[in-house]
Design a protein around this motif. Structure first.
Motif, PDB file in Angstrom:
ATOM      1  N   ALA A 122       0.830  -1.202   0.000  1.00  0.00           N
ATOM      2  CA  ALA A 122       0.000   0.000   0.000  1.00  0.00           C
ATOM      3  C   ALA A 122       0.865   1.252   0.000  1.00  0.00           C
ATOM      4  O   ALA A 122       0.464   2.303  -0.521  1.00  0.00           O
ATOM      5  N   MET A 172       3.641   1.499  -1.613  1.00  0.00           N
ATOM      6  CA  MET A 172       4.063   1.694  -2.999  1.00  0.00           C
ATOM      7  C   MET A 172       2.906   2.231  -3.849  1.00  0.00           C
ATOM      8  O   MET A 172       3.116   2.978  -4.798  1.00  0.00           O
ATOM      9  N   TRP A 173       1.727   1.804  -3.511  1.00  0.00           N
ATOM     10  CA  TRP A 173       0.531   2.141  -4.303  1.00  0.00           C
ATOM     11  C   TRP A 173       0.346   3.658  -4.381  1.00  0.00           C
ATOM     12  O   TRP A 173       0.315   4.339  -3.373  1.00  0.00           O
ATOM     13  N   GLY A 174       0.235   4.158  -5.583  1.00  0.00           N
ATOM     14  CA  GLY A 174       0.016   5.597  -5.733  1.00  0.00           C
ATOM     15  C   GLY A 174       1.276   6.425  -5.545  1.00  0.00           C
ATOM     16  O   GLY A 174       1.213   7.646  -5.483  1.00  0.00           O
TER      17      GLY A 174
END
Ligand code: HEM
Ligand SMILES: [Cu+2]
Lengths: 555, 328
Positions: free
Chosen positions: A347, A349-351
């Motif tokens: 999460a 890394m996400w975005g």
């Protein structure tokens, strides 16, 4: 001798002996940190050599490259070395170096104890290796211990283990364990007492949090090991019968003691990887770590649960069905906080805007390989599955995915990340990429196939096997993989050496990072900070770089 | 290396794939194994899918403005979700595991069972059939068991020295063989055949050569085997020299020969020795040439093993081998 040691005049070049003396007597946590890492690499050389010899012997069926005793000694020394003399100093080295910098203080709570801890650790390792010269009687060459790194009773009793090689195993590990205990106490005290102004527990960097849990585990876990080792020494020299089965002692008792140490030990070794990942992944994703408090709670529960799962190493020893069921449950439970960590890193890394610099490359490989390790771990917690595959090559594959795929890959990531801080120079990106890709291929080629040979019924710790069992191809691949890994490691070592002289200048904060170690110079001065810092959030440098939107608004 | 050549030879080529079981417990283990592997494969695909997506979608691009992306500190619903869902998976797995443990881990042989005492030694296996008064080594013979003709085999595992572990992958599961502790392992298999296994717990120098074979016979064949093993050895006058030599040397300190003065227990029982396919716990096929090499120098075939070189002359070896060859 010209002049008192330790005083070099401006004109005369510093003599090599002055430098050696300087390092040997240092109490500077940074120098000791580097010494721990150096010791880890030093022993890694031995451990790797032993592994390579074993893999040559196993490359083909019925090979006669190593004698059975020699193979067993290599197996014992390899396991012992990698766990106690490679994994542990990686932990202590990075903690020693980084924790005072991260929490904004000048040194550990007890600097001289720190030095003593290191030297005890190192001398313990040397004592263990001295057994090669004298394990069986006086100067009987090549007689290192051959009882396995787990030293199961009664194989380690006087009746089955003559000579002194097992005593070297006991004493070497005990001495180095004493050093580790001192250092762990020292680091716990430091984290509890020496944090800079404003750094409350809810503002500790995740790295320091995880390390704190790790040192508490070190203290709790090493105690039963040391106790068991004393009991074994009593058996061997004073005629007690704790583990002496021929006089009614218990073989299972040793296993309980050993794994009450041994299982937390596995977490002691993998938690640093979590700690490093929790620094590196956010910085290279350009995002704050997702779910800070969950990460901390997950770490605490991993630490706690890991003390209650030891008997999953004993599913085949004939414990009662209820004990097996209980330990299956506790083992499966530990997958929940561990999985949570994985999801939180993803999460994070996400975005983000992920920069695939070398530390991040290694971390990405970690996120794949450690998941494999974790999942085979869950499989092994299913007791009937374990009844088939414990003590097979499947287990060898499983724990090397933990220790190399997890710990070692993150260690490399950490070295690429913090090397500029330690030396003031960047590691070469070109050599680093060679290191990464070659090692990645070699590692998976070595340990991937072992899942297969385990499923085909190959037991571990055998020095040879017959052709025709379907094991040949897997073993050959594994042995070739080791050669590939060795080439990767050579690039790594070359990089460490080459870049110290020729690397690009790093500056104080080459990665645009957020924790306190990046506020001081690279390398940091002897007293770390001109002026002790004051923090208001978990990411003091973020606050400084984004005054319009500081972190403390959200925490 | 003449001796290495002897050690090779046509050993049976056989896979011991745990996913190709032949017993009831083996099948149970296989089923739950596929179940957990399936779940894990799914988790792997999901996590690695997300990872791959992050790598492809969220990597920094060259022409980027260099500003940091929005900072997301966490999300309680999301974090609760990925705590609860794994928890549920764990509970399901745990229930399946607990049930299978209860079904497999049985330590009370039923009345119909054949009970065999298995004794682990460094580095060979001893098998005793209290029901029949038979003792043999390294090759276990058991009957098939079918629903109509139910005869599971219950192994009572005991150790003479250090910890060993009894593992025949296709028959399902392993159990350690621990000194001062009685462990049980049972097989219920309808499929006749020969299955390879070996010691799985590190037990010293020759741990690698602590192999074993399990022969599963139809009930009729099994009865024949039992009857053969119960027969007294015939005293063949042609090999009297060998017999005498055997009884005069230290052989008898370690080996037993039914009906003679030899009753040592340190090494394998040699009555009906020629009915066994291998010697040295699977180190070589039991052929006259290999037997000869073994008697001449066991340490050359299986270095570190507990049988010493008896330092016999050529002629003495001839006599002993001739004698052993009559132990059908
Ligand atoms: C080049 C890399 C490595 C290779 C090729 C390698 C290979 C092996 C092999 C062949 C064994 C013996 C397996 C058996 O028969 O049971 C083994 C055992 C072991 N290895 Fe490694 N290994 C490597 C690196 C590591 C590292 C980095 C660690 C830990 C940090 C490690 C920890 C262990 C442990 C704990 C054992 C168990 C020893 C025992 O069974 O007593 N290995 N390894
Ligand atoms: Cu054994």
């Amino acid at each position: 001798m010209d002049g008192p040691i330790g005083t070099a005049s401006e004109t005369a070049p510093v003599s090599r002996w002055v430098t050696v003396h300087d390092w040997a007597t240092t109490t500077d946590h940074k120098k000791l940190g580097v010494m721990y890492i150096g010791a880890a690499l030093f022993f890694f050389g031995f451990g790797g050599l032993e592994a390579s010899l074993m893999r040559i012997q196993l490359a083909f069926p019925d090979l006669q490259f190593l004698a059975p005793e020699t193979f067993n000694r290599m197996m014992t020394m390899h396991g012992t070395t990698m766990v106690f003399l490679v994994g542990m100093p990686m932990l202590f080295g990075s903690a020693n170096y980084l924790i005072p910098l991260q929490i904004g203080c000048r040194d550990l709570a007890f600097p001289r104890l720190n030095s003593m801890g290191f030297w005890l650790f190192f001398l313990g390792g040397c004592l263990l290796y001295f057994s090669f010269l004298g394990g069986d009687g006086l100067y009987g060459a090549g007689t290192a211990p051959d009882v396995g790194w787990f030293a199961y009773a009664p194989l380690t009793g006087k009746a089955f283990s003559r000579g002194n090689s097992t005593d070297y195993w006991i004493l070497g590990i005990m001495v180095s364990g004493l050093g580790s205990t001192m250092t762990a106490l020292n680091l716990v005290t430091t984290i509890l007492c020496s944090r800079c102004r404003g750094m409350t527990f809810s503002k500790l960097p995740v790295f320091t949090w995880i390390m704190l849990v790790d040192f508490v585990l070190v203290l709790v876990a090493l105690t039963p090991l040391t106790a068991a080792q004393f009991m074994l020494l009593f058996d061997r020299f004073l005629g007690s019968h704790f583990f002496d089965t021929q006089a009614g002692g218990s073989a299972v008792l040793w296993q309980h003691f050993f794994w009450i140490f041994g299982h937390p030990e596995v977490y002691i070794l993998i938690l640093p990887a979590f700690a490093w990942a929790s620094e590196i992944i956010p910085v290279f994703s350009r995002k704050v770590i997702f779910g800070y408090s969950m990460m901390v709670y997950a770490t605490l529960s991993i630490g706690f649960i890991s003390l209650g799962v030891w008997a999953h190493h004993m599913f085949t020893v004939g414990l009662s069905p209820s004990a097996n069921t209980f330990f299956a449950a506790s083992t499966m439970l530990i997958a929940v906080p561990t999985g949570l960590k994985i999801f939180n890193w993803l999460a994070t890394m996400w975005g983000g805007k992920i920069r695939f610099e070398l530390p991040m490359l290694f971390s990405t490989a970690f996120l794949c390989q450690f998941v494999i390790a974790g999942l085979t771990g869950i499989m092994l917690s299913v007791v009937p599955f374990d009844w088939q595959l414990s003590d097979s090559y499947f287990v060898v594959a499983h724990f090397h995915y933990v220790l190399i795929g997890g710990l070692l890959f993150m260690f490399f990531a950490a070295v690429y990340y913090w090397y500029p801080k330690v030396t003031g120079r960047m590691l070469s990106r070109k050599i680093g990429h060679l290191h990464f890709w070659i090692f990645l291929v070699g590692f998976n080629l070595t340990f991937g196939p072992m899942h297969g040979s385990g499923i085909l019924g190959m037991p571990r710790r055998i020095y040879t096997y017959d052709a025709g069992r379907g094991w040949d191809i897997f073993n050959l691949m594994a042995s070739i993989g080791v050669a590939v890994q060795a080439i990767g490691i050579l690039f790594f070592v070359w990089n460490l050496y080459w870049s110290a002289r020729n690397g690009e200048e790093a500056g104080d904060d080459p990665w645009d990072a957020w924790t306190l170690e990046w506020t001081t110079t690279s390398p940091p001065p002897a007293y770390n900070f001109e002026e002790l810092p004051v923090v208001h959030s978990r990411r003091p440098l973020w606050d400084r770089k984004h005054p319009e939107d500081p972190d403390w608004k959200y925490e | 290396m003449p001796l290495a050549a002897v050690a090779e030879g046509p050993m049976p080529h056989q896979y011991s794939n745990i996913f190709d079981p032949v017993s009831v417990t083996g099948h149970q283990i296989k089923d739950i194994s596929w179940f957990v592997i399936g779940i894990c494969a799914l988790i792997f695909l999901i996590t690695q899918g997300i990872l791959l997506w992050c790598i492809l979608k969220f990597r920094a691009r060259p022409g980027d403005d260099g500003r940091d992306p929005p900072q997301i500190y966490g999300s309680t619903p999301v974090e609760v979700a990925w705590t609860i869902v794994p928890m549920i998976i764990v509970v399901v797995l745990f229930l399946a595991t607990a049930r299978t443990i209860a079904e497999i881990q049985i330590e009370e042989p039923p009345e119909e069972a054949l009970v065999v005492d298995v004794v682990g030694h460094r580095w060979w296996w001893e098998f005793k059939y209290p029901e029949y008064g038979i003792t043999t080594a390294n090759e276990l013979h058991i009957p098939t068991s079918t629903p109509e003709n139910w005869r599971p085999t219950f192994l009572r595992l005991l150790s003479q020295d250090v910890i060993h572990s009894f593992w025949v992958p296709r028959l399902g599961g392993k159990s350690d063989v621990v000194p001062n502790k009685e462990n049980w392992l049972w097989y219920d298999t309808p499929t006749a055949g020969m299955y390879l296994g070996q010691c799985a717990e590190y037990c010293g120098t020759q741990h690698a050569h602590m192999l074993l074979r399990v022969y599963v016979h139809t009930p009729d064949e099994f009865a024949v085997w039992v009857a053969d093993q119960q027969k007294a050895d015939v005293e063949d006058p042609k090999v009297a020299a060998g017999r005498e030599l055997f009884q005069k040397t230290a052989c008898i300190n370690c080996h037993t020969l039914g009906g003679t003065v030899a009753n040592g227990t340190y090494g394998p029982d040699l009555s009906h020795f020629m009915s066994r396919k291998t010697l040295g716990a699977g180190v070589a096929l039991n052929t006259p040439e290999n037997l000869r090499a073994w008697i001449e120098d066991p340490q050359a075939l299986k270095p570190g093993c507990r049988m010493p070189n008896m330092k016999l002359t050529e002629l003495e070896v001839d006599h002993i081998v001739d004698y052993l060859l009559t132990l059908q």
